[in-house]
Design a protein around this motif. Structure first.
Motif, PDB file in Angstrom:
ATOM      1  N   LEU A 135     -84.411 -80.314  32.186  1.00  0.00           N
ATOM      2  CA  LEU A 135     -84.451 -81.659  31.607  1.00  0.00           C
ATOM      3  C   LEU A 135     -84.948 -81.677  30.159  1.00  0.00           C
ATOM      4  CD1 LEU A 135     -85.977 -83.495  34.688  1.00  0.00           C
ATOM      5  CD2 LEU A 135     -83.648 -83.774  33.788  1.00  0.00           C
ATOM      6  N   GLY A 136     -85.202 -80.483  29.592  1.00  0.00           N
ATOM      7  CA  GLY A 136     -85.699 -80.413  28.224  1.00  0.00           C
ATOM      8  C   GLY A 136     -87.207 -80.581  28.130  1.00  0.00           C
ATOM      9  N   LEU A 137     -87.888 -80.496  29.255  1.00  0.00           N
ATOM     10  CA  LEU A 137     -89.345 -80.591  29.294  1.00  0.00           C
ATOM     11  C   LEU A 137     -89.928 -79.196  29.408  1.00  0.00           C
ATOM     12  CD1 LEU A 137     -89.588 -83.549  31.838  1.00  0.00           C
ATOM     13  CD2 LEU A 137     -89.774 -83.675  29.343  1.00  0.00           C
ATOM     14  N   GLY A 138     -91.236 -79.094  29.247  1.00  0.00           N
ATOM     15  CA  GLY A 138     -91.906 -77.813  29.374  1.00  0.00           C
ATOM     16  C   GLY A 138     -93.103 -77.934  30.294  1.00  0.00           C
ATOM     17  N   THR A 139     -93.524 -76.803  30.821  1.00  0.00           N
ATOM     18  CA  THR A 139     -94.692 -76.714  31.687  1.00  0.00           C
ATOM     19  C   THR A 139     -95.405 -75.397  31.432  1.00  0.00           C
ATOM     20  OG1 THR A 139     -93.468 -75.600  33.452  1.00  0.00           O
ATOM     21  CG2 THR A 139     -93.614 -77.991  33.602  1.00  0.00           C
ATOM     22  N   VAL A 140     -96.621 -75.324  31.918  1.00  0.00           N
ATOM     23  CA  VAL A 140     -97.327 -74.054  32.017  1.00  0.00           C
ATOM     24  C   VAL A 140     -98.121 -74.137  33.308  1.00  0.00           C
ATOM     25  CG1 VAL A 140     -99.317 -74.802  30.614  1.00  0.00           C
ATOM     26  CG2 VAL A 140     -98.816 -72.358  30.860  1.00  0.00           C
ATOM     27  N   ILE A 141     -98.218 -73.026  34.008  1.00  0.00           N
ATOM     28  CA  ILE A 141     -98.922 -72.982  35.289  1.00  0.00           C
ATOM     29  C   ILE A 141    -100.346 -72.534  35.014  1.00  0.00           C
ATOM     30  CG2 ILE A 141     -98.968 -71.926  37.579  1.00  0.00           C
ATOM     31  CD1 ILE A 141     -95.862 -71.488  37.128  1.00  0.00           C
ATOM     32  N   VAL A 142    -101.310 -73.407  35.325  1.00  0.00           N
ATOM     33  CA  VAL A 142    -102.713 -73.163  34.992  1.00  0.00           C
ATOM     34  C   VAL A 142    -103.516 -72.994  36.280  1.00  0.00           C
ATOM     35  CG1 VAL A 142    -104.735 -74.058  33.782  1.00  0.00           C
ATOM     36  CG2 VAL A 142    -102.435 -74.601  32.926  1.00  0.00           C
ATOM     37  N   GLY A 143    -104.025 -71.793  36.482  1.00  0.00           N
ATOM     38  CA  GLY A 143    -104.814 -71.525  37.683  1.00  0.00           C
ATOM     39  C   GLY A 143    -106.236 -71.113  37.400  1.00  0.00           C
ATOM     40  N   ALA A 144    -106.552 -70.815  36.137  1.00  0.00           N
ATOM     41  CA  ALA A 144    -107.901 -70.362  35.783  1.00  0.00           C
ATOM     42  C   ALA A 144    -108.767 -71.578  35.454  1.00  0.00           C
ATOM     43  CB  ALA A 144    -107.853 -69.390  34.599  1.00  0.00           C
ATOM     44  N   LEU A 145    -109.393 -72.119  36.481  1.00  0.00           N
ATOM     45  CA  LEU A 145    -110.234 -73.299  36.317  1.00  0.00           C
ATOM     46  C   LEU A 145    -111.245 -73.356  37.448  1.00  0.00           C
ATOM     47  CD1 LEU A 145    -108.774 -76.384  37.902  1.00  0.00           C
ATOM     48  CD2 LEU A 145    -107.175 -74.538  37.453  1.00  0.00           C
ATOM     49  N   ASP A 146    -112.216 -74.223  37.296  1.00  0.00           N
ATOM     50  CA  ASP A 146    -113.207 -74.457  38.344  1.00  0.00           C
ATOM     51  C   ASP A 146    -112.550 -75.367  39.385  1.00  0.00           C
ATOM     52  OD1 ASP A 146    -115.283 -75.464  39.950  1.00  0.00           O
ATOM     53  OD2 ASP A 146    -116.742 -75.333  38.315  1.00  0.00           O
ATOM     54  N   HIS A 147    -111.942 -74.761  40.392  1.00  0.00           N
ATOM     55  CA  HIS A 147    -111.195 -75.510  41.397  1.00  0.00           C
ATOM     56  C   HIS A 147    -112.078 -76.492  42.167  1.00  0.00           C
ATOM     57  CE1 HIS A 147    -108.116 -72.516  40.587  1.00  0.00           C
ATOM     58  NE2 HIS A 147    -107.258 -73.301  41.218  1.00  0.00           N
ATOM     59  N   LYS A 148    -113.304 -76.105  42.433  1.00  0.00           N
ATOM     60  CA  LYS A 148    -114.202 -76.980  43.203  1.00  0.00           C
ATOM     61  C   LYS A 148    -114.477 -78.279  42.444  1.00  0.00           C
ATOM     62  CE  LYS A 148    -118.676 -76.896  45.637  1.00  0.00           C
ATOM     63  NZ  LYS A 148    -119.062 -78.239  45.311  1.00  0.00           N
ATOM     64  N   ARG A 149    -114.865 -78.159  41.195  1.00  0.00           N
ATOM     65  CA  ARG A 149    -115.159 -79.358  40.402  1.00  0.00           C
ATOM     66  C   ARG A 149    -113.898 -80.184  40.131  1.00  0.00           C
ATOM     67  NH1 ARG A 149    -118.360 -77.454  35.454  1.00  0.00           N
ATOM     68  NH2 ARG A 149    -118.179 -79.638  34.866  1.00  0.00           N
ATOM     69  N   ALA A 150    -112.775 -79.508  39.899  1.00  0.00           N
ATOM     70  CA  ALA A 150    -111.518 -80.230  39.676  1.00  0.00           C
ATOM     71  C   ALA A 150    -111.107 -80.980  40.946  1.00  0.00           C
ATOM     72  CB  ALA A 150    -110.419 -79.268  39.244  1.00  0.00           C
ATOM     73  N   SER A 151    -111.299 -80.371  42.095  1.00  0.00           N
ATOM     74  CA  SER A 151    -110.977 -81.025  43.366  1.00  0.00           C
ATOM     75  C   SER A 151    -111.823 -82.273  43.560  1.00  0.00           C
ATOM     76  CB  SER A 151    -111.190 -80.055  44.534  1.00  0.00           C
ATOM     77  OG  SER A 151    -110.300 -78.964  44.434  1.00  0.00           O
ATOM     78  N   GLU A 152    -113.091 -82.183  43.190  1.00  0.00           N
ATOM     79  CA  GLU A 152    -113.978 -83.358  43.276  1.00  0.00           C
ATOM     80  C   GLU A 152    -113.511 -84.453  42.329  1.00  0.00           C
ATOM     81  OE1 GLU A 152    -117.788 -81.611  42.401  1.00  0.00           O
ATOM     82  OE2 GLU A 152    -117.942 -80.688  44.392  1.00  0.00           O
TER      83      GLU A 152
END
Length: 186
Positions: free
Chosen positions: A123-140
């Protein structure tokens, strides 16, 4: 764009234009996730569409390491998809894991993520897959229930630039014939 061309030309995008992603474009990207294959058609993925600038900024602050190159992308992309999986669904039969791999949610969510990436690119859009993060705090921050696990964040928008393709291994470096170490000749 056909699927093989999309696979070859898709790139991880970390710089986005401020132009918004339309609801129709977002719907098409999410439809691509909907049609991803999954274990026994369990479709364990859950996706949170984050458009709120303050929430995107807060999520960006949870990336690690501190100088993570995707930090700006999470904060500034028009949309961030928080792609999650429901625990204990994929890879299970009658409440028990079927393989020695345990919960299959990472595999199924990855299939949905790949579909999202390819649909966005088409569709002419872009993404990046981001996995390096504080999953616990992001989930909260995202208000996830205990049975839903955050897997990745995916900034989504129009690329401000098109990154060059990184080098790729030759098939002979990772494809084997009948047993590991036996070269496949094509």
């Amino acid at each position: 764009m056909d699927v093989l061309e999309a696979i070859r030309t898709r790139r991880s995008v970390r710089k986005f234009s401020p132009e918004p992603v339309s609801d129709e474009e977002l719907r098409q990207v999410l439809e691509a996730a909907r049609w991803a294959p999954s274990w026994a058609n369990t479709q364990c993925w859950e996706i949170i569409v984050v458009r709120d600038p303050a929430k995107k900024k807060a999520l960006s602050e949870l990336l690690v390491p501190e100088r993570n190159p995707a930090k700006r992308a999470v904060a500034e992309a028009p949309v961030v998809l928080a792609v999650c999986g429901r625990k204990g669904v994929s890879g299970f039969y009658k409440g028990r894991p079927v393989t020695d791999k345990g919960d299959w949610l990472m595999f199924d969510v990855a299939l949905a993520v790949q579909n999202i990436s390819l649909a966005a690119h088409a569709l002419g859009l872009g993404t990046v897959i981001v996995g390096a993060l504080d999953h616990k705090r992001a989930s909260e921050l995202l208000g996830l229930p205990e049975d839903v696990e955050l897997v990745v964040l995916m900034p989504l928008g129009r690329p401000a630039e098109r990154p060059e393709a990184p080098g790729r291994k030759e098939l002979s470096e990772f494809v084997h014939a009948d047993a590991y170490g036996e070269m496949l000749v094509l």
